[in-house]
Design a protein around this motif. Structure first.
Motif, PDB file in Angstrom:
ATOM      1  N   TYR A 184       0.841  -1.194   0.000  1.00 22.61           N
ATOM      2  CA  TYR A 184       0.000   0.000   0.000  1.00 22.61           C
ATOM      3  C   TYR A 184       0.878   1.247   0.000  1.00 22.61           C
ATOM      4  O   TYR A 184       1.973   1.252   0.570  1.00 22.61           O
ATOM      5  N   VAL A 210       0.076   5.747   0.136  1.00 18.41           N
ATOM      6  CA  VAL A 210      -0.879   6.859   0.154  1.00 18.41           C
ATOM      7  C   VAL A 210      -0.232   8.032  -0.573  1.00 18.41           C
ATOM      8  O   VAL A 210       0.869   8.455  -0.223  1.00 18.41           O
ATOM      9  N   ILE A 223      -5.162   6.017  -2.646  1.00 20.23           N
ATOM     10  CA  ILE A 223      -4.562   4.845  -2.030  1.00 20.23           C
ATOM     11  C   ILE A 223      -4.155   3.928  -3.177  1.00 20.23           C
ATOM     12  O   ILE A 223      -4.990   3.565  -4.020  1.00 20.23           O
TER      13      ILE A 223
END
Length: 269
Positions: free
Chosen positions: A88, A90, A97
Motif C-alpha cells: 500500500y 498513500v 490509495i
C-alpha cells in the motif's frame, strides 16, 4: 498484507533528499554511501543512504511499510527503493490509495465527494491565486491531480504576510495553506494523509502505526501514531511543533532519514 503495526513514512526531506538538502557533516571521505531513489528527465534527483535502504527493506519484509506523500501518483512512481515493494501507498495527500501500485478508484471517488461537500471548488482557489499571487517571485503554478494546487516560489522574494493572508482566505472556504520550502500548498481541509492511512490500517487489520514526517501536512498522522519521529528540520521544526509520543531525530538531512528508518526497525522489534 497483514501487520500488527504499519510503518507510515513521508518521503521528501524525511526518507529521501535532494542533493541540496543532504546536509552531510564532516569531510567528504567520511560521507555515507548514497543510493539514488529518483531520476527526473535523466538526472538523479533524490537520495537516501544505503543504511536507510537496508532498514526500509527490513520493514517491507514484514509487510508493514506504507509510503505516504503529497506527491501525485505519477510523481510517486518515480521513486525506486531497490528491494522494497510496498503493498500500500498513500499519495496526493490522502487523495489516492495505491494497492500494489494501482490506484483504488473507490477511495478516490469517496475523496472527491468529501471535498466537494466541504469546500469551494479547486477552480475558485486557482482563480484567487491568479489574482493574489502575482510577481516574479512566483516561479510555477501547479495542480495536484485535480485535488489541490500549489505555487513554486522564490523564498527570498516572497511578500511578507502572503502565506498567512492566503491561509485566512482559504480557511473561510474549506481549504488551508502549508508552506514547504519553495512550495506553497493550498489544500482542502478534508483531504488528509491520516484519513487515508486509517483506511489502510482498517483494511490490513493493523492496530495502529509508527510514523515519520517533516511537514505540517504530516502533523495529523504523526499525532495519531502509536509512536512517531520527526527530523529537526522542515516545516514542523520551524513551527516548533510537537505532540505526545512524537520524538525528534538527532541528525539532520539525509542522516536523519537513516536514523528514522533504523528507529522503525527497532520499534518493530
Amino acid at each position: 498484507m497483514r501487520a500488527d503495526l504499519l510503518v507510515a513514512t513521508d518521503l521528501d526531506r524525511t526518507m529521501i533528499y535532494s542533493a541540496a538538502a543532504l546536509d552531510l557533516p564532516g569531510p567528504d571521505e567520511q560521507a555515507p554511501t548514497l543510493i539514488c531513489a529518483e531520476v527526473l528527465d535523466g538526472v538523479p534527483l533524490s537520495f537516501l543512504t544505503m543504511a536507510a535502504l537496508d532498514s526500509l527493506r527490513q520493514v517491507d519484509a514484514r509487510r508493514a511499510l506504507v509510503p505516504i506523500t503529497t506527491r501525485t501518483d505519477a510523481q510517486y512512481r518515480r521513486i525506486r527503493f531497490p528491494g522494497v515493494h510496498p503493498g500500500y501507498a498513500v499519495t496526493t495527500n490522502g487523495g489516492s490509495i495505491l494497492v500494489d501500485g494501482v490506484r483504488d478508484p473507490q477511495w478516490r471517488a469517496a475523496m472527491d465527494a468529501a471535498v466537494a461537500a466541504s469546500a469551494v471548488p479547486l477552480t475558485v482557489v486557482v482563480d484567487h491565486l491568479a489574482e493574489a499571487a502575482v510577481g516574479d517571485w512566483v516561479l510555477k503554478r501547479r495542480l495536484g491531480d485535480e485535488l489541490f494546487c500549489y505555487l513554486v516560489v522564490e523564498p527570498a522574494a516572497l511578500p511578507a504576510g502572503f502565506v498567512a493572508e492566503l491561509d485566512g482566505w482559504c480557511r473561510a472556504r474549506g481549504w488551508w495553506v502549508s508552506r514547504q520550502g519553495r512550495k506553497i500548498y493550498a489544500m482542502p481541509l478534508t483531504l488528509t494523509k491520516e484519513r487515508a492511512l486509517a483506511e489502510v490500517a482498517d483494511r490490513t487489520g493493523a492496530r495502529g502505526w509508527l510514523a515519520a514526517g517533516d511537514g505540517a501536512l504530516d502533523a495529523g498522522f504523526l499525532a495519531a501514531a502509536e509512536q512517531a519521529m520527526r527530523p529537526p528540520h522542515g516545516e514542523l521544526a520551524a513551527l516548533g511543533w510537537t505532540a505526545p509520543r512524537v520524538s525528534i531525530a538527532t541528525a539532520t538531512g539525509v542522516l536523519a532519514g537513516e536514523e528514522m528508518a533504523a528507529w522503525f526497525v527497532d520499534r518493530l522489534g
